[in-house]
Write an enzyme that holds these catalytic residues in place. Structure first.
Site, PDB file in Angstrom:
ATOM      1  N   ASP A  12       0.835  -1.204   0.000  1.00 28.48           N
ATOM      2  CA  ASP A  12       0.000   0.000   0.000  1.00 28.48           C
ATOM      3  C   ASP A  12       0.871   1.256   0.000  1.00 28.48           C
ATOM      4  O   ASP A  12       2.013   1.238   0.457  1.00 28.48           O
ATOM      5  CB  ASP A  12      -0.899  -0.022   1.248  1.00 28.48           C
ATOM      6  CG  ASP A  12      -2.073   0.936   1.116  1.00 28.48           C
ATOM      7  OD1 ASP A  12      -2.339   1.424  -0.004  1.00 28.48           O
ATOM      8  OD2 ASP A  12      -2.725   1.209   2.141  1.00 28.48           O
ATOM      9  N   GLY A  13       0.308   2.334  -0.528  1.00 33.05           N
ATOM     10  CA  GLY A  13       0.979   3.631  -0.457  1.00 33.05           C
ATOM     11  C   GLY A  13       1.533   4.139  -1.781  1.00 33.05           C
ATOM     12  O   GLY A  13       2.159   5.197  -1.826  1.00 33.05           O
ATOM     13  N   GLY A  15      -0.056   5.375  -4.400  1.00 32.33           N
ATOM     14  CA  GLY A  15      -0.711   6.617  -4.825  1.00 32.33           C
ATOM     15  C   GLY A  15      -0.172   7.816  -4.054  1.00 32.33           C
ATOM     16  O   GLY A  15       0.193   8.851  -4.627  1.00 32.33           O
ATOM     17  N   TRP A  17       2.612   8.037  -2.440  1.00 33.05           N
ATOM     18  CA  TRP A  17       4.043   8.213  -2.757  1.00 33.05           C
ATOM     19  C   TRP A  17       4.188   9.075  -4.014  1.00 33.05           C
ATOM     20  O   TRP A  17       4.993   9.999  -4.064  1.00 33.05           O
ATOM     21  CB  TRP A  17       4.670   6.835  -2.982  1.00 33.05           C
ATOM     22  CG  TRP A  17       6.145   6.837  -3.226  1.00 33.05           C
ATOM     23  CD1 TRP A  17       7.130   6.757  -2.291  1.00 33.05           C
ATOM     24  CD2 TRP A  17       6.801   6.909  -4.499  1.00 33.05           C
ATOM     25  NE1 TRP A  17       8.361   6.775  -2.899  1.00 33.05           N
ATOM     26  CE2 TRP A  17       8.190   6.870  -4.252  1.00 33.05           C
ATOM     27  CE3 TRP A  17       6.359   6.998  -5.819  1.00 33.05           C
ATOM     28  CZ2 TRP A  17       9.136   6.915  -5.277  1.00 33.05           C
ATOM     29  CZ3 TRP A  17       7.296   7.048  -6.837  1.00 33.05           C
ATOM     30  CH2 TRP A  17       8.660   7.019  -6.564  1.00 33.05           C
ATOM     31  N   HIS A  29       2.570   3.105  -8.979  1.00 29.25           N
ATOM     32  CA  HIS A  29       2.436   1.663  -9.244  1.00 29.25           C
ATOM     33  C   HIS A  29       3.635   1.154 -10.053  1.00 29.25           C
ATOM     34  O   HIS A  29       4.099   0.035  -9.837  1.00 29.25           O
ATOM     35  CB  HIS A  29       1.139   1.371 -10.006  1.00 29.25           C
ATOM     36  CG  HIS A  29      -0.105   1.713  -9.232  1.00 29.25           C
ATOM     37  ND1 HIS A  29      -0.266   1.401  -7.902  1.00 29.25           N
ATOM     38  CD2 HIS A  29      -1.256   2.351  -9.605  1.00 29.25           C
ATOM     39  CE1 HIS A  29      -1.457   1.831  -7.491  1.00 29.25           C
ATOM     40  NE2 HIS A  29      -2.069   2.407  -8.509  1.00 29.25           N
ATOM     41  N   ARG A  63     -11.523   1.971  -9.065  1.00 30.27           N
ATOM     42  CA  ARG A  63     -10.561   3.040  -9.396  1.00 30.27           C
ATOM     43  C   ARG A  63     -10.740   3.492 -10.841  1.00 30.27           C
ATOM     44  O   ARG A  63     -11.341   2.770 -11.644  1.00 30.27           O
ATOM     45  CB  ARG A  63      -9.140   2.522  -9.199  1.00 30.27           C
ATOM     46  CG  ARG A  63      -8.911   2.196  -7.747  1.00 30.27           C
ATOM     47  CD  ARG A  63      -7.495   1.801  -7.478  1.00 30.27           C
ATOM     48  NE  ARG A  63      -7.370   1.613  -6.040  1.00 30.27           N
ATOM     49  CZ  ARG A  63      -6.280   1.821  -5.340  1.00 30.27           C
ATOM     50  NH1 ARG A  63      -5.183   2.212  -5.945  1.00 30.27           N
ATOM     51  NH2 ARG A  63      -6.272   1.639  -4.046  1.00 30.27           N
ATOM     52  N   LEU A 123      10.543 -21.358  -3.959  1.00 31.49           N
ATOM     53  CA  LEU A 123       9.581 -20.404  -3.395  1.00 31.49           C
ATOM     54  C   LEU A 123       8.215 -20.487  -4.094  1.00 31.49           C
ATOM     55  O   LEU A 123       8.142 -20.468  -5.326  1.00 31.49           O
ATOM     56  CB  LEU A 123      10.145 -18.984  -3.571  1.00 31.49           C
ATOM     57  CG  LEU A 123       9.220 -17.841  -3.166  1.00 31.49           C
ATOM     58  CD1 LEU A 123       9.112 -17.736  -1.645  1.00 31.49           C
ATOM     59  CD2 LEU A 123       9.717 -16.512  -3.742  1.00 31.49           C
ATOM     60  N   ILE A 182      -6.547  -5.348   7.468  1.00 35.82           N
ATOM     61  CA  ILE A 182      -6.156  -6.488   6.635  1.00 35.82           C
ATOM     62  C   ILE A 182      -6.934  -6.533   5.318  1.00 35.82           C
ATOM     63  O   ILE A 182      -6.653  -7.350   4.454  1.00 35.82           O
ATOM     64  CB  ILE A 182      -6.192  -7.845   7.377  1.00 35.82           C
ATOM     65  CG1 ILE A 182      -7.546  -8.136   7.983  1.00 35.82           C
ATOM     66  CG2 ILE A 182      -5.125  -7.903   8.437  1.00 35.82           C
ATOM     67  CD1 ILE A 182      -7.644  -9.552   8.547  1.00 35.82           C
TER      68      ILE A 182
HETATM   69  C1  FPP Z   1      -2.092   0.152  -3.172  1.00 37.37           C
HETATM   70  O1  FPP Z   1      -1.593   1.444  -3.302  1.00 37.37           O
HETATM   71  C2  FPP Z   1      -1.548  -0.680  -4.203  1.00 37.37           C
HETATM   72  C3  FPP Z   1      -2.277  -1.300  -5.167  1.00 37.37           C
HETATM   73  C4  FPP Z   1      -3.737  -1.184  -5.267  1.00 37.37           C
HETATM   74  C5  FPP Z   1      -1.666  -2.089  -6.196  1.00 37.37           C
HETATM   75  C6  FPP Z   1      -0.371  -2.762  -5.859  1.00 37.37           C
HETATM   76  C7  FPP Z   1       0.306  -2.945  -7.120  1.00 37.37           C
HETATM   77  C8  FPP Z   1       1.634  -2.848  -7.351  1.00 37.37           C
HETATM   78  C9  FPP Z   1       2.636  -2.700  -6.279  1.00 37.37           C
HETATM   79  C10 FPP Z   1       2.149  -2.881  -8.712  1.00 37.37           C
HETATM   80  C11 FPP Z   1       1.639  -4.080  -9.497  1.00 37.37           C
HETATM   81  C12 FPP Z   1       2.725  -4.922  -9.810  1.00 37.37           C
HETATM   82  C13 FPP Z   1       2.649  -6.207 -10.201  1.00 37.37           C
HETATM   83  C14 FPP Z   1       3.897  -6.863 -10.568  1.00 37.37           C
HETATM   84  C15 FPP Z   1       1.405  -6.952 -10.290  1.00 37.37           C
HETATM   85  P1  FPP Z   1      -2.624   2.650  -3.403  1.00 37.37           P
HETATM   86  O2  FPP Z   1      -2.700   3.058  -4.818  1.00 37.37           O
HETATM   87  O3  FPP Z   1      -3.920   2.278  -2.772  1.00 37.37           O
HETATM   88  O4  FPP Z   1      -1.875   3.730  -2.555  1.00 37.37           O
HETATM   89  P2  FPP Z   1      -2.549   4.879  -1.689  1.00 37.37           P
HETATM   90  O5  FPP Z   1      -3.147   4.225  -0.490  1.00 37.37           O
HETATM   91  O6  FPP Z   1      -1.370   5.721  -1.343  1.00 37.37           O
HETATM   92  O7  FPP Z   1      -3.548   5.587  -2.552  1.00 37.37           O
END
Ligand code: FPP
Length: 253
Positions: A12-13, A15, A17, A29, A63, A123, A182
């Site tokens: 998470d984080g 967006g 970032w 992402h 989204r 793994l 979670i």
């Molecule tokens: C949450 O951050 C993250 C996600 C919804 C997607 C996670 C995806 C990746 C790390 C990249 C995908 C990579 C692969 C290889 C499948 P958020 O956008 O909710 O962040 P925020 O809480 O800061 O808005």
């Protein structure tokens, strides 16, 4: 050796970032997906048995379409870019979730990778994509009812009907980005998991922090409802069962 065998991660984080750097969320992402590669490598180096990463939840469909489609593209890119490394390192890959509603090209890349790695013994790498924990449980219960209409469901039946039963219970769940939830992730498998929440946003998460968290949590005593315990959940359940039988027997006399 560390008692932590199966680690699950909520990444998470991304967006926030990106926003902090005046960039679009998608940029977060993109950076996040290169961190996925680093952490998979690190999990392999540490010798974890299983790593499960939450890449797209069923709620993420809400989204903007552009963001959703960028997450699909990143999955595709990861599978293409990391194919050789996954094969060379004997990694067994699987995607869990409602994969049938993903774009055809993504499904076929997932199928190809799962097929190529089906006999791998290293793994167990799992991406949860279009995944929801409650719907995984409902799906398992429905499938049990269909095949055993007259039988009562047991915990062991349900364990065996999860998307990827061989990864078993989660020992440690890490969530980056500072939220302490979670979010419907592996809710059945996380019943006894240690939970670790770090404020680090996913694009800043490093193999160094990953290893430090595992070391830190390995030092926590996991008691599984016991007063003091050295073994695993299986040992604890067996001990509890033996004590219960002895207690009931004693009460009869
Ligand atoms: C949450 O951050 C993250 C996600 C919804 C997607 C996670 C995806 C990746 C790390 C990249 C995908 C990579 C692969 C290889 C499948 P958020 O956008 O909710 O962040 P925020 O809480 O800061 O808005």
């Amino acid at each position: 050796m560390s008692k932590i065998k199966h680690v699950a991660i909520i990444m998470d984080g991304n967006g926030r970032w990106a926003k902090k750097r005046f960039r679009p969320r998608i940029w977060g992402h993109v950076r996040g997906s290169s961190v996925v590669s680093d952490i998979v490598k690190s999990a392999d180096d540490i010798g974890l048995a299983a790593l499960t990463m939450y890449a797209f939840s069923t709620e993420n469909w809400s989204r903007p379409l552009e963001e959703v489609s960028s997450l699909f593209k990143l999955l595709k890119k990861f599978l293409i870019k990391e194919k050789a490394r996954i094969l060379d390192n004997n990694i067994k890959f699987k995607v869990i979730g409602e994969t049938q509603s993903l774009p055809y090209e993504t499904i076929s890349l997932i199928n190809e990778m799962e097929e190529l790695t089906k006999n791998a013994t290293g793994l167990k790498l799992t991406f949860a994509f279009n995944y929801g924990g409650r719907s995984e449980i409902v799906r398992a219960v429905n499938s049990f009812q269909l095949s055993h209409p007259d039988k009562l469901l047991t915990e062991s039946d349900l364990n065996g009907l999860m998307y990827r039963p061989e990864t078993g219970d989660v020992d440690l769940m890490i969530r980056t980005g500072g939220e302490q939830r979670i979010s419907n992730f592996l809710i059945w498998q996380m019943a006894y998991a240690e939970l670790y929440f770090t404020p680090t946003k996913w694009p800043d998460f490093t193999p160094r922090e990953f290893k430090k968290i595992i070391e830190h949590v390995s030092c926590r005593e996991r008691r599984f409802g016991n007063v003091s315990h050295q073994g695993d959940l299986g040992d604890s359940i067996e001990k509890a069962e033996n004590h219960k039988t002895a207690f009931v027997e004693r009460a009869k006399h």
